[in-house]
Scaffold this active site. Sequence first.
Site: not given
Ligand code: 5GP
Ligand code: SF4
Ligand code: MG
Length: 443
Positions: A2, A28, A102-103, A242, A283, A345-346, A382, A433, A436
């Site tokens: 958030c 958000g 936030n959290g 991200y 991203s 991609d991220d 997470c 952290c 994940c």
């Molecule tokens: P998925 O693999 O679930 O289809 O989508 C992944 C993509 O969603 C990533 O490329 C990222 O840019 C975007 N994304 C949107 N919200 C989040 C989030 O909360 N966590 C992560 N890791 N990716 C997110």
């Molecule tokens: Fe961030 Fe992953 Fe830890 Fe959640 S579990 S706080 S997304 S590093």
């Molecule tokens: Mg993306």
Amino acid sequence: MCGIFGIYNHRDASELTYLGLYSLQHRGQESAGIVSSNAERFLSKLGEGEVQEVFSKEDLIKLDGKIAIGHVRYSTYGASDIRNAQPIVVKCSKGLLAIAHNGNLVNAKILRNKLEKEGAIFQTTTDSEVILHLISHSKEKNIIESLKKVLPQLKGAYSLILMTPTALYGIRDPYGFRPLIIGKLSNSYILASETCALDIISAKFVREVEPSEIVEIKDGELKSYKFAHTTKRSLCIFEYIYFSRPDSILCGQSVYNVRKNLGKTLYIENPTEADVVISVPDSANSAALGYAQISNIKFDFGFIRNHYIGRTFIQPKQKIRDFSAKIKYNPVKDVLKNKKVIVVDDSIVRGTTSKKLITMLKYAGVKEIHLRIASSPIISPCVYGIDTPTKKELIAANYNVEEIRNFLGVNSLYYISLKGMIESTNLKEENFCLACFTGDYPI
Ligand code: 5GP
Ligand code: SF4
Ligand code: MG
């Protein structure tokens, strides 16, 4: 995730809060809210949707007073419902209080059950309301003393901004999962999730709120208190990958630079030659640029993103998510046709977005696809405020890299190593952290 913002001692408090929230919108899009204080009463406006949809000019005029706090919500714990919009306001034994959180608390249910047995009546289903009830129930008269009693009972991630009619408080949990910073604009103090919220109002960065710290801004002064010992710092590394905006500075590190380092590291760890490097916008833009610069492969725009829809992942229902993934990106055929393409991609969460993007690239006539991911495989959900799905839905929790490559239908797939990911931040592993990626939860 958030976004939170607060300002103390400014005659345009609610307008500046509105601008701050605007710059935190990426954190958000489900609801937004501002509560202001004119020293006697609170005025509030909350609504569903993005900042620009929620507040009108007239709303901002009505939100008078020199202190204000605001929140943009991304739903995790607690249903997607206007009653769960924040800031939450209560009138309790400590007087008027408003909170923006936030959290995610991992012991919210336990605390809530206990409070309900003692007669508390909850208005929302959020974990944030639990904090207000605990403050209200505490026997201490003074806010600082009651926070010192209440905060150690909370387990999980919380960056909080709390407002009373005449003071503002910034609080960060002992692990420091989510960011929270202090800024200054002449005689006004600001609290915000990210530095980009200071830039938009031309405020100066002062410092971060430290884990286990309460800052009290009252009578024109800022005072600091500790409510616990910090044993393990656990900044969410996904803030760099991200969540945060690339123009923000977090822990002294430019998010933009960290993302470029992630891209560079992807090339160094697994050099691949190709005709063009493209990103999945927005991203992965900085990471793709980093990859292109170190490899000397040209960067180009392979996808055009439609900016008039929210982030796909944030839409709470699967049906809506599927729809928006399709309308979000369109490939640029001229860039892609007959090319050997590096796609950066991220992250891959479920794998559904990547699968669709790959299909689009093939349709655009690419020769080869080499997918590069700027975060390590996500193998665990997470529990600290990010809406990642259950283990069952996390593709990397169920399949190995070769199986994922095969499922996505790409020529090669490479995820950055955990070590490379951490080193790209210029910070030490013990600051983060990484649950994940490792399944090793700090709490
Ligand atoms: P998925 O693999 O679930 O289809 O989508 C992944 C993509 O969603 C990533 O490329 C990222 O840019 C975007 N994304 C949107 N919200 C989040 C989030 O909360 N966590 C992560 N890791 N990716 C997110
Ligand atoms: Fe961030 Fe992953 Fe830890 Fe959640 S579990 S706080 S997304 S590093
Ligand atoms: Mg993306």
